[in-house]
Design a protein around this motif. Structure first.
Motif, PDB file in Angstrom:
ATOM      1  N   GLU A   1       0.826  -1.211   0.000  1.00  0.00           N
ATOM      2  CA  GLU A   1       0.000   0.000   0.000  1.00  0.00           C
ATOM      3  C   GLU A   1       0.859   1.259   0.000  1.00  0.00           C
ATOM      4  OE1 GLU A   1      -3.766  -0.529  -0.026  1.00  0.00           O
ATOM      5  OE2 GLU A   1      -2.512  -2.129  -0.804  1.00  0.00           O
ATOM      6  N   LEU A   2       1.926   1.251   0.782  1.00  0.00           N
ATOM      7  CA  LEU A   2       2.814   2.412   0.832  1.00  0.00           C
ATOM      8  C   LEU A   2       3.618   2.554  -0.449  1.00  0.00           C
ATOM      9  CD1 LEU A   2       4.034   1.974   4.506  1.00  0.00           C
ATOM     10  CD2 LEU A   2       2.553   3.800   3.664  1.00  0.00           C
ATOM     11  N   ASP A   3       4.082   1.432  -0.999  1.00  0.00           N
ATOM     12  CA  ASP A   3       4.872   1.472  -2.228  1.00  0.00           C
ATOM     13  C   ASP A   3       4.068   1.989  -3.410  1.00  0.00           C
ATOM     14  OD1 ASP A   3       7.226   0.585  -1.109  1.00  0.00           O
ATOM     15  OD2 ASP A   3       6.934  -1.510  -1.669  1.00  0.00           O
ATOM     16  N   LEU A   4       2.765   1.793  -3.386  1.00  0.00           N
ATOM     17  CA  LEU A   4       1.920   2.233  -4.495  1.00  0.00           C
ATOM     18  C   LEU A   4       1.383   3.643  -4.294  1.00  0.00           C
ATOM     19  CD1 LEU A   4       0.484   1.511  -7.166  1.00  0.00           C
ATOM     20  CD2 LEU A   4      -1.391   0.575  -5.785  1.00  0.00           C
ATOM     21  N   ASN A   5       0.979   3.976  -3.081  1.00  0.00           N
ATOM     22  CA  ASN A   5       0.216   5.201  -2.836  1.00  0.00           C
ATOM     23  C   ASN A   5       0.997   6.361  -2.241  1.00  0.00           C
ATOM     24  OD1 ASN A   5      -2.656   4.322  -3.498  1.00  0.00           O
ATOM     25  ND2 ASN A   5      -2.020   2.708  -2.081  1.00  0.00           N
ATOM     26  N   LEU A   6       2.220   6.114  -1.785  1.00  0.00           N
ATOM     27  CA  LEU A   6       2.990   7.173  -1.128  1.00  0.00           C
ATOM     28  C   LEU A   6       4.364   7.387  -1.746  1.00  0.00           C
ATOM     29  CD1 LEU A   6       3.430   9.244   1.169  1.00  0.00           C
ATOM     30  CD2 LEU A   6       4.186   7.325   2.608  1.00  0.00           C
ATOM     31  N   PHE A   7       5.176   6.335  -1.784  1.00  0.00           N
ATOM     32  CA  PHE A   7       6.583   6.499  -2.140  1.00  0.00           C
ATOM     33  C   PHE A   7       6.835   6.964  -3.572  1.00  0.00           C
ATOM     34  CE2 PHE A   7       7.328   3.403   1.478  1.00  0.00           C
ATOM     35  CZ  PHE A   7       7.721   4.410   2.348  1.00  0.00           C
ATOM     36  N   PRO A   8       6.041   6.562  -4.583  1.00  0.00           N
ATOM     37  CA  PRO A   8       6.317   7.080  -5.929  1.00  0.00           C
ATOM     38  C   PRO A   8       6.260   8.605  -6.008  1.00  0.00           C
ATOM     39  CG  PRO A   8       4.910   5.156  -6.065  1.00  0.00           C
ATOM     40  CD  PRO A   8       4.994   5.515  -4.610  1.00  0.00           C
ATOM     41  N   ALA A   9       5.277   9.205  -5.358  1.00  0.00           N
ATOM     42  CA  ALA A   9       5.171  10.664  -5.378  1.00  0.00           C
ATOM     43  C   ALA A   9       6.382  11.307  -4.710  1.00  0.00           C
ATOM     44  CB  ALA A   9       3.882  11.108  -4.690  1.00  0.00           C
ATOM     45  N   ILE A  10       6.795  10.760  -3.584  1.00  0.00           N
ATOM     46  CA  ILE A  10       7.944  11.316  -2.875  1.00  0.00           C
ATOM     47  C   ILE A  10       9.202  11.210  -3.733  1.00  0.00           C
ATOM     48  CG2 ILE A  10       9.477  10.959  -0.898  1.00  0.00           C
ATOM     49  CD1 ILE A  10       6.976  10.126   0.700  1.00  0.00           C
ATOM     50  N   ARG A  11       9.419  10.044  -4.330  1.00  0.00           N
ATOM     51  CA  ARG A  11      10.637   9.839  -5.126  1.00  0.00           C
ATOM     52  C   ARG A  11      10.675  10.743  -6.355  1.00  0.00           C
ATOM     53  NH1 ARG A  11       9.488   3.551  -4.464  1.00  0.00           N
ATOM     54  NH2 ARG A  11      10.661   3.130  -2.560  1.00  0.00           N
ATOM     55  N   LEU A  12       9.548  10.829  -7.064  1.00  0.00           N
ATOM     56  CA  LEU A  12       9.527  11.645  -8.275  1.00  0.00           C
ATOM     57  C   LEU A  12       9.626  13.136  -7.949  1.00  0.00           C
ATOM     58  CD1 LEU A  12       6.843   9.698 -10.323  1.00  0.00           C
ATOM     59  CD2 LEU A  12       9.307   9.765 -10.741  1.00  0.00           C
ATOM     60  N   ASP A  13       8.954  13.569  -6.901  1.00  0.00           N
ATOM     61  CA  ASP A  13       9.085  14.970  -6.483  1.00  0.00           C
ATOM     62  C   ASP A  13      10.530  15.289  -6.131  1.00  0.00           C
ATOM     63  OD1 ASP A  13       6.374  15.341  -6.806  1.00  0.00           O
ATOM     64  OD2 ASP A  13       5.905  15.282  -4.658  1.00  0.00           O
ATOM     65  N   ARG A  14      11.152  14.411  -5.375  1.00  0.00           N
ATOM     66  CA  ARG A  14      12.531  14.649  -4.933  1.00  0.00           C
ATOM     67  C   ARG A  14      13.475  14.804  -6.124  1.00  0.00           C
ATOM     68  NH1 ARG A  14      13.637  10.272  -1.109  1.00  0.00           N
ATOM     69  NH2 ARG A  14      14.123   9.022  -2.953  1.00  0.00           N
ATOM     70  N   ALA A  15      13.210  14.032  -7.181  1.00  0.00           N
ATOM     71  CA  ALA A  15      14.086  14.079  -8.349  1.00  0.00           C
ATOM     72  C   ALA A  15      13.772  15.241  -9.293  1.00  0.00           C
ATOM     73  CB  ALA A  15      13.987  12.763  -9.113  1.00  0.00           C
ATOM     74  N   LEU A  16      12.481  15.595  -9.425  1.00  0.00           N
ATOM     75  CA  LEU A  16      12.084  16.553 -10.445  1.00  0.00           C
ATOM     76  C   LEU A  16      11.838  17.970  -9.929  1.00  0.00           C
ATOM     77  CD1 LEU A  16       9.651  14.260 -12.479  1.00  0.00           C
ATOM     78  CD2 LEU A  16      11.995  14.915 -13.071  1.00  0.00           C
ATOM     79  N   LEU A  17      11.570  18.103  -8.641  1.00  0.00           N
ATOM     80  CA  LEU A  17      11.325  19.440  -8.093  1.00  0.00           C
ATOM     81  C   LEU A  17      12.489  20.403  -8.319  1.00  0.00           C
ATOM     82  CD1 LEU A  17       9.396  19.410  -4.706  1.00  0.00           C
ATOM     83  CD2 LEU A  17       9.263  21.131  -6.487  1.00  0.00           C
ATOM     84  N   PRO A  18      13.736  19.949  -8.232  1.00  0.00           N
ATOM     85  CA  PRO A  18      14.829  20.893  -8.489  1.00  0.00           C
ATOM     86  C   PRO A  18      14.747  21.570  -9.849  1.00  0.00           C
ATOM     87  CG  PRO A  18      15.694  18.953  -7.401  1.00  0.00           C
ATOM     88  CD  PRO A  18      14.252  18.657  -7.722  1.00  0.00           C
ATOM     89  N   LEU A  19      14.184  20.873 -10.858  1.00  0.00           N
ATOM     90  CA  LEU A  19      14.031  21.489 -12.173  1.00  0.00           C
ATOM     91  C   LEU A  19      13.014  22.623 -12.115  1.00  0.00           C
ATOM     92  CD1 LEU A  19      13.887  18.245 -14.380  1.00  0.00           C
ATOM     93  CD2 LEU A  19      15.875  19.690 -13.882  1.00  0.00           C
ATOM     94  N   MET A  20      11.938  22.425 -11.364  1.00  0.00           N
ATOM     95  CA  MET A  20      10.928  23.475 -11.215  1.00  0.00           C
ATOM     96  C   MET A  20      11.483  24.651 -10.418  1.00  0.00           C
ATOM     97  SD  MET A  20       7.405  21.385 -10.391  1.00  0.00           S
ATOM     98  CE  MET A  20       6.528  20.462 -11.661  1.00  0.00           C
ATOM     99  N   LEU A  21      12.194  24.333  -9.351  1.00  0.00           N
ATOM    100  CA  LEU A  21      12.744  25.397  -8.507  1.00  0.00           C
ATOM    101  C   LEU A  21      13.764  26.238  -9.276  1.00  0.00           C
ATOM    102  CD1 LEU A  21      13.169  23.392  -5.183  1.00  0.00           C
ATOM    103  CD2 LEU A  21      11.390  25.073  -5.728  1.00  0.00           C
ATOM    104  N   ALA A  22      14.528  25.594 -10.151  1.00  0.00           N
ATOM    105  CA  ALA A  22      15.529  26.317 -10.933  1.00  0.00           C
ATOM    106  C   ALA A  22      14.878  27.314 -11.881  1.00  0.00           C
ATOM    107  CB  ALA A  22      16.390  25.328 -11.712  1.00  0.00           C
ATOM    108  N   GLN A  23      13.676  26.981 -12.405  1.00  0.00           N
ATOM    109  CA  GLN A  23      13.000  27.892 -13.320  1.00  0.00           C
ATOM    110  C   GLN A  23      12.024  28.811 -12.590  1.00  0.00           C
ATOM    111  OE1 GLN A  23      11.367  24.898 -15.854  1.00  0.00           O
ATOM    112  NE2 GLN A  23       9.417  24.736 -14.781  1.00  0.00           N
ATOM    113  N   GLY A  24      11.817  28.558 -11.300  1.00  0.00           N
ATOM    114  CA  GLY A  24      10.959  29.422 -10.489  1.00  0.00           C
ATOM    115  C   GLY A  24       9.486  29.273 -10.753  1.00  0.00           C
ATOM    116  N   SER A  25       9.076  28.116 -11.307  1.00  0.00           N
ATOM    117  CA  SER A  25       7.660  27.915 -11.578  1.00  0.00           C
ATOM    118  C   SER A  25       7.361  26.432 -11.715  1.00  0.00           C
ATOM    119  CB  SER A  25       7.240  28.634 -12.866  1.00  0.00           C
ATOM    120  OG  SER A  25       7.900  28.065 -13.989  1.00  0.00           O
TER     121      SER A  25
END
Length: 263
Positions: A109-133
């Protein structure tokens, strides 16, 4: 006289949608594609249509390796990211309450409903933060507030954790230009939900409409008289990630036909 803008203003926006092979995820991917976005649809298996602006990547997002593959696909095919919609979710746990959930079931349940979002955010958020949007939507569930303990306690707990994580993330990154919003659907008539009702009808020797009505009663009723459709949830998400909702962040929007009896 001012003319109201009717388009979502998503032309050229680079979008990742998870859980995009069916249900809400597929409806979101197709809706944002219609609005002009370049969409990467991620799922374990994807059978939808594909063209120049609707791409797909097959990966098991319940694993670290699968999430890494999606991140690499975002970088190589999109070259960056403007919107992430985490629609992946579901439950495979047996009925029977807490005692039916062993270590393996809780992990699933955790592997499907929680951890994918955390992992993808952690990897991709820096790209959003770098562009400021950027905009991130976490699809949670009304069960985060009203768990159905007989069958989906693990799912409800994982979605509650996702909602809490999402709120905390919004407080951190909203001042840096990235909006984070939770969408909390009630019962939505996806392919899986239809299959469930059909099974209940067969077991009871009744028809689809009767079984559907009994299921609505079992979850406490839906005041509007019917479940959501995936396209209705997708329409809400399309609005949230568009320029028409520029200050919407840190909130949870329920779309449940009035099911959840709270203020």
């Amino acid at each position: 006289m001012t003319t109201m803008q009717t388009g979502a203003g998503l032309d050229g926006k680079r979008v990742l949608v998870t859980g995009a092979s069916r249900g809400i995820g597929r409806a979101v991917a197709e809706r944002l594609h219609e609005e002009g976005a370049v969409v990467l649809a991620a799922a374990r298996s994807f059978t939808g249509r594909a063209d120049g602006n609707l791409l797909s990547v097959s990966a098991d997002l319940t694993t670290v390796e699968g999430c890494d593959a999606v991140v690499e696909s975002v970088r190589s095919h999109l070259g960056g990211i403007d919107v992430i919609v985490h629609a992946l979710g579901g439950s495979s746990a047996p009925a029977g309450g807490f005692a039916a959930l062993d270590e393996s079931q809780w992990r699933k349940e955790l592997d499907l409903n929680l951890f994918p979002a955390i992992r993808l955010d952690r990897a991709l958020l820096p790209l959003m933060l770098a562009q400021g949007s950027g905009a991130i939507v976490h699809v949670t569930s009304i069960q985060a507030q009203s768990p159905v303990f007989e069958a989906t306690l693990g799912y409800a707990a994982a979605k509650a954790a996702l909602a809490n994580y999402s709120k905390g993330l919004s407080k951190e990154v909203s001042p840096k230009g990235v909006r984070v919003v939770r969408v909390s659907p009630g019962w939505t008539e996806t392919e899986a939900a239809v299959a469930l009702v059909e099974r209940l009808a067969r077991e009871a020797g009744s028809d689809y409409a009767t079984a559907r009505g009994k299921l609505m009663e079992a979850i406490g009723g839906i005041p509007i008289g019917r479940p959501n459709t995936p396209s209705e949830v997708a329409e809400l998400i399309a609005f949230i990630v568009s320029p028409r909702a520029p200050t919407m962040t840190g909130v949870e929007l329920r779309i449940d036909g009035g099911s959840l009896p709270v203020v």
